[in-house]
Write a protein that holds these residues in place. Sequence first.
Motif, PDB file in Angstrom:
ATOM      1  N   PHE A   1      30.389  93.622  25.874  1.00 14.89           N
ATOM      2  CA  PHE A   1      30.520  93.200  27.269  1.00 14.89           C
ATOM      3  C   PHE A   1      31.046  94.406  28.046  1.00 14.89           C
ATOM      4  O   PHE A   1      32.176  94.839  27.825  1.00 14.89           O
ATOM      5  CB  PHE A   1      31.478  92.006  27.377  1.00 14.89           C
ATOM      6  N   GLU A   2      30.224  94.925  28.946  1.00 17.23           N
ATOM      7  CA  GLU A   2      30.574  96.173  29.631  1.00 17.23           C
ATOM      8  C   GLU A   2      31.672  95.928  30.654  1.00 17.23           C
ATOM      9  O   GLU A   2      31.646  94.953  31.407  1.00 17.23           O
ATOM     10  CB  GLU A   2      29.325  96.759  30.295  1.00 17.23           C
ATOM     11  N   GLY A   3      32.647  96.852  30.667  1.00 16.60           N
ATOM     12  CA  GLY A   3      33.800  96.717  31.547  1.00 16.60           C
ATOM     13  C   GLY A   3      33.431  96.772  33.017  1.00 16.60           C
ATOM     14  O   GLY A   3      32.583  97.557  33.429  1.00 16.60           O
ATOM     15  N   LYS A   4      34.059  95.900  33.794  1.00 19.59           N
ATOM     16  CA  LYS A   4      33.901  95.857  35.256  1.00 19.59           C
ATOM     17  C   LYS A   4      32.460  95.606  35.692  1.00 19.59           C
ATOM     18  O   LYS A   4      32.038  96.033  36.762  1.00 19.59           O
ATOM     19  CB  LYS A   4      34.439  97.140  35.888  1.00 19.59           C
ATOM     20  N   GLU A   5      31.704  94.931  34.851  1.00 17.45           N
ATOM     21  CA  GLU A   5      30.344  94.536  35.217  1.00 17.45           C
ATOM     22  C   GLU A   5      30.151  93.066  34.868  1.00 17.45           C
ATOM     23  O   GLU A   5      30.796  92.550  33.964  1.00 17.45           O
ATOM     24  CB  GLU A   5      29.306  95.348  34.432  1.00 17.45           C
ATOM     25  N   LEU A   6      29.241  92.413  35.593  1.00 18.38           N
ATOM     26  CA  LEU A   6      28.925  91.024  35.237  1.00 18.38           C
ATOM     27  C   LEU A   6      27.961  91.029  34.050  1.00 18.38           C
ATOM     28  O   LEU A   6      26.951  91.720  34.076  1.00 18.38           O
ATOM     29  CB  LEU A   6      28.288  90.304  36.424  1.00 18.38           C
ATOM     30  N   ASN A   7      28.322  90.310  33.013  1.00 21.65           N
ATOM     31  CA  ASN A   7      27.508  90.270  31.795  1.00 21.65           C
ATOM     32  C   ASN A   7      26.927  88.877  31.593  1.00 21.65           C
ATOM     33  O   ASN A   7      27.618  87.880  31.780  1.00 21.65           O
ATOM     34  CB  ASN A   7      28.366  90.613  30.574  1.00 21.65           C
ATOM     35  N   LEU A   8      25.666  88.828  31.201  1.00 22.22           N
ATOM     36  CA  LEU A   8      25.006  87.536  30.920  1.00 22.22           C
ATOM     37  C   LEU A   8      24.746  87.382  29.424  1.00 22.22           C
ATOM     38  O   LEU A   8      23.920  86.584  29.004  1.00 22.22           O
ATOM     39  CB  LEU A   8      23.665  87.459  31.669  1.00 22.22           C
ATOM     40  N   TYR A   9      25.464  88.184  28.621  1.00 17.89           N
ATOM     41  CA  TYR A   9      25.113  88.287  27.205  1.00 17.89           C
ATOM     42  C   TYR A   9      25.369  87.036  26.392  1.00 17.89           C
ATOM     43  O   TYR A   9      24.900  86.919  25.278  1.00 17.89           O
ATOM     44  CB  TYR A   9      25.889  89.439  26.560  1.00 17.89           C
ATOM     45  N   ASN A  10      26.154  86.109  26.925  1.00 13.81           N
ATOM     46  CA  ASN A  10      26.454  84.904  26.151  1.00 13.81           C
ATOM     47  C   ASN A  10      25.475  83.776  26.466  1.00 13.81           C
ATOM     48  O   ASN A  10      25.700  82.641  26.100  1.00 13.81           O
ATOM     49  CB  ASN A  10      27.895  84.459  26.457  1.00 13.81           C
ATOM     50  N   SER A  11      24.387  84.089  27.177  1.00 18.11           N
ATOM     51  CA  SER A  11      23.447  83.051  27.609  1.00 18.11           C
ATOM     52  C   SER A  11      22.312  82.887  26.601  1.00 18.11           C
ATOM     53  O   SER A  11      21.775  83.881  26.105  1.00 18.11           O
ATOM     54  CB  SER A  11      22.851  83.418  28.972  1.00 18.11           C
ATOM     55  N   VAL A  12      21.978  81.647  26.322  1.00 22.06           N
ATOM     56  CA  VAL A  12      20.844  81.354  25.429  1.00 22.06           C
ATOM     57  C   VAL A  12      20.141  80.100  25.927  1.00 22.06           C
ATOM     58  O   VAL A  12      20.723  79.297  26.655  1.00 22.06           O
ATOM     59  CB  VAL A  12      21.265  81.110  23.956  1.00 22.06           C
ATOM     60  N   ILE A  13      18.906  79.940  25.528  1.00 20.67           N
ATOM     61  CA  ILE A  13      18.225  78.664  25.719  1.00 20.67           C
ATOM     62  C   ILE A  13      17.438  78.378  24.447  1.00 20.67           C
ATOM     63  O   ILE A  13      16.901  79.309  23.826  1.00 20.67           O
ATOM     64  CB  ILE A  13      17.319  78.659  26.967  1.00 20.67           C
ATOM     65  N   GLY A  14      17.411  77.127  24.051  1.00 19.79           N
ATOM     66  CA  GLY A  14      16.742  76.819  22.792  1.00 19.79           C
ATOM     67  C   GLY A  14      16.161  75.427  22.777  1.00 19.79           C
ATOM     68  O   GLY A  14      16.406  74.618  23.681  1.00 19.79           O
ATOM     69  N   SER A  15      15.389  75.159  21.766  1.00 20.45           N
ATOM     70  CA  SER A  15      14.701  73.891  21.676  1.00 20.45           C
ATOM     71  C   SER A  15      14.571  73.461  20.220  1.00 20.45           C
ATOM     72  O   SER A  15      14.484  74.312  19.325  1.00 20.45           O
ATOM     73  CB  SER A  15      13.314  74.044  22.308  1.00 20.45           C
ATOM     74  N   GLN A  16      14.561  72.173  20.016  1.00 22.24           N
ATOM     75  CA  GLN A  16      14.358  71.625  18.675  1.00 22.24           C
ATOM     76  C   GLN A  16      13.227  70.602  18.740  1.00 22.24           C
ATOM     77  O   GLN A  16      13.244  69.702  19.575  1.00 22.24           O
ATOM     78  CB  GLN A  16      15.639  70.963  18.174  1.00 22.24           C
ATOM     79  N   LEU A  17      12.281  70.762  17.871  1.00 18.46           N
ATOM     80  CA  LEU A  17      11.148  69.839  17.792  1.00 18.46           C
ATOM     81  C   LEU A  17      11.244  69.068  16.477  1.00 18.46           C
ATOM     82  O   LEU A  17      11.436  69.662  15.411  1.00 18.46           O
ATOM     83  CB  LEU A  17       9.830  70.620  17.836  1.00 18.46           C
ATOM     84  N   SER A  18      11.131  67.758  16.570  1.00 17.34           N
ATOM     85  CA  SER A  18      11.137  66.924  15.355  1.00 17.34           C
ATOM     86  C   SER A  18       9.821  66.174  15.286  1.00 17.34           C
ATOM     87  O   SER A  18       9.386  65.587  16.278  1.00 17.34           O
ATOM     88  CB  SER A  18      12.276  65.905  15.397  1.00 17.34           C
ATOM     89  N   TYR A  19       9.231  66.193  14.120  1.00 16.15           N
ATOM     90  CA  TYR A  19       8.002  65.434  13.909  1.00 16.15           C
ATOM     91  C   TYR A  19       8.211  64.488  12.732  1.00 16.15           C
ATOM     92  O   TYR A  19       8.578  64.917  11.634  1.00 16.15           O
ATOM     93  CB  TYR A  19       6.813  66.359  13.638  1.00 16.15           C
ATOM     94  N   GLN A  20       7.987  63.220  12.980  1.00 13.96           N
ATOM     95  CA  GLN A  20       8.196  62.195  11.961  1.00 13.96           C
ATOM     96  C   GLN A  20       6.862  61.876  11.305  1.00 13.96           C
ATOM     97  O   GLN A  20       5.974  61.296  11.940  1.00 13.96           O
ATOM     98  CB  GLN A  20       8.777  60.947  12.652  1.00 13.96           C
ATOM     99  N   PHE A  21       6.696  62.286  10.051  1.00 11.86           N
ATOM    100  CA  PHE A  21       5.455  61.970   9.330  1.00 11.86           C
ATOM    101  C   PHE A  21       5.418  60.501   8.929  1.00 11.86           C
ATOM    102  O   PHE A  21       4.369  59.865   8.950  1.00 11.86           O
ATOM    103  CB  PHE A  21       5.333  62.827   8.067  1.00 11.86           C
ATOM    104  N   SER A  22       6.568  60.008   8.515  1.00 10.24           N
ATOM    105  CA  SER A  22       6.685  58.607   8.096  1.00 10.24           C
ATOM    106  C   SER A  22       8.143  58.202   8.282  1.00 10.24           C
ATOM    107  O   SER A  22       8.955  58.999   8.769  1.00 10.24           O
ATOM    108  CB  SER A  22       6.283  58.465   6.617  1.00 10.24           C
ATOM    109  N   ASP A  23       8.485  56.982   7.890  1.00  3.82           N
ATOM    110  CA  ASP A  23       9.886  56.540   8.017  1.00  3.82           C
ATOM    111  C   ASP A  23      10.832  57.464   7.257  1.00  3.82           C
ATOM    112  O   ASP A  23      11.991  57.639   7.636  1.00  3.82           O
ATOM    113  CB  ASP A  23      10.037  55.117   7.455  1.00  3.82           C
ATOM    114  N   ASP A  24      10.344  58.050   6.171  1.00  3.42           N
ATOM    115  CA  ASP A  24      11.230  58.823   5.298  1.00  3.42           C
ATOM    116  C   ASP A  24      11.060  60.332   5.389  1.00  3.42           C
ATOM    117  O   ASP A  24      11.929  61.081   4.952  1.00  3.42           O
ATOM    118  CB  ASP A  24      11.008  58.403   3.834  1.00  3.42           C
TER     119      ASP A  24
END
Lengths: 391, 142
Positions: free
Chosen positions: A65-88
Amino acid sequence: MQAGTFTFPTKSIILLIVLNTTSIFSAFASELSDNISFNNFYTLDISLADKDLAVISTSKEVRLFEGKELNLYNSVIGSQLSYQFSDDLSFVVQGLAYFDSGDAVTLDLNWAYLHYDLGNDSALRLGQFQTPLLQGTELRSIGFSRLWARPLIQGNGASGFNEYTGIEYSKRINQQQGSWQFQLGLGQADHDLSFIDNKNIKLATAQYHAANYWLRTALIHIQYDIFTNDGGLISDDATALLASVEAESTLRGIQFNIGFSISNSDITPDDKMAYLSLAYPMGTLTPYIYSAWRNQEFESFMVKNPQTVQPTNTPNKNTPNIQPPPPPRQPPPSGSFNQVNVALGLRWSLSEQQALKVQFENIRINNDANARTLTDVELGNLFSITIEGVF
Amino acid sequence: MKFISLLFLIISILLSSTVNSQVVVVVAKNNPLKALDDTYIANIFLSRTNRFPNGDKAIPIELTNLALRNNFYRSIAGKSPHQLSAYWTTLVFTGRGRPPKGYSDIKQLISRLENQPGAIAYIDNSQVTKDLKVIYRFTDDL
């Protein structure tokens, strides 16, 4: 995986678009059909440091994190996909995107596994997982799941062994007063450093959840080969033993979080980490204070067979600071590296799926080991404003 | 003045009927289950188990009615909406559980209850149909 390089204004615009997009969703998950569902998460963080500071982040990197500057380094975006083949039987894949240390967008796969319900509250999973040393090592990218602006884990997570591919068995036992969950895992770990290879991992965890508290513990054993940066074999029989204990409890309205982890390993430094957090939830507002301590012990070692064996894996893009040392070779670090973080913050639950966090953190470092770090600064402060959510 | 009094009376009756409504946990009538205790219901709706005591698969579903949902989870688990959200976040993103599927329409929910083996839900007692079976009644108003 990287794509494109972005400047600070561009990154800000991208993050604002993400924020606007996410704010229109109110449900916890989007279901495309009975079989397919999406869960998404994001962290938008703006941090200001008074000096150049190396700080753990929501992505898998320790960031400068650079001194005396605004940092966006802690930003993330993510996604989770679930696919149900059957009940189990189901398939789950989770990935995230963030700006890496080169200001490029990096895409990373966190989880990808087949899940089979064995019945009797037990399950088998096959695929890639996050290493469950502490809750923060499993949920590092999911900022909304924690109270604090950044995860309370060591800079290198589970001593660098942050992911593994293999098989996992879990079993839950429900009792009148609480619930036990056990997990056994076996496979090949992935390490942040490219010169650590053939990493067989065995792990066991146990968690107990009751109405007012939870307790979890983990034990992880890893065998690995380790090379010098230029391919010389240091050891083909190194081991690491990682252990942790972690708890959360609410007493008289005060939420206590306490955690301790230890890693004893050959060649790579031994790690210890402890934290204590106190919070006082008041409706949607939760002020908190925490202190975290980390110690690394670097030991001297001999190279068995210089420049005769090449590691089989490729350099990891997530470790931009590991470069072949320039000649003449620097002496390896030896001795202690200590870091103490003290933070004061506030979490404001804007809705059931969104929270605003404000955190002020003081960081003190004592690098007697002469370990290579991203900055030589040994004392600094960091102020962060973070919006996090799931949708 | 009479109109205002009448309006006040109607509102009072409506409020009174709302307060006195009872929430019940239901399954399909052909489900062999006869009753469940509150701990087991909590375990099903918090994704701690996906089986009924007889080993059959349990599929919790719920209305997306926020007031009903918030009161239900506060009653069975002592969790506030924010605590519940954090709880589900932890489970969902480590693959250790999922929240019940939500329905905005009571007719859809009841249809699912009647037709999906193992479906279980909490609804207002007044919405129980002849094809549903009550397996738990909350003694306190939710």
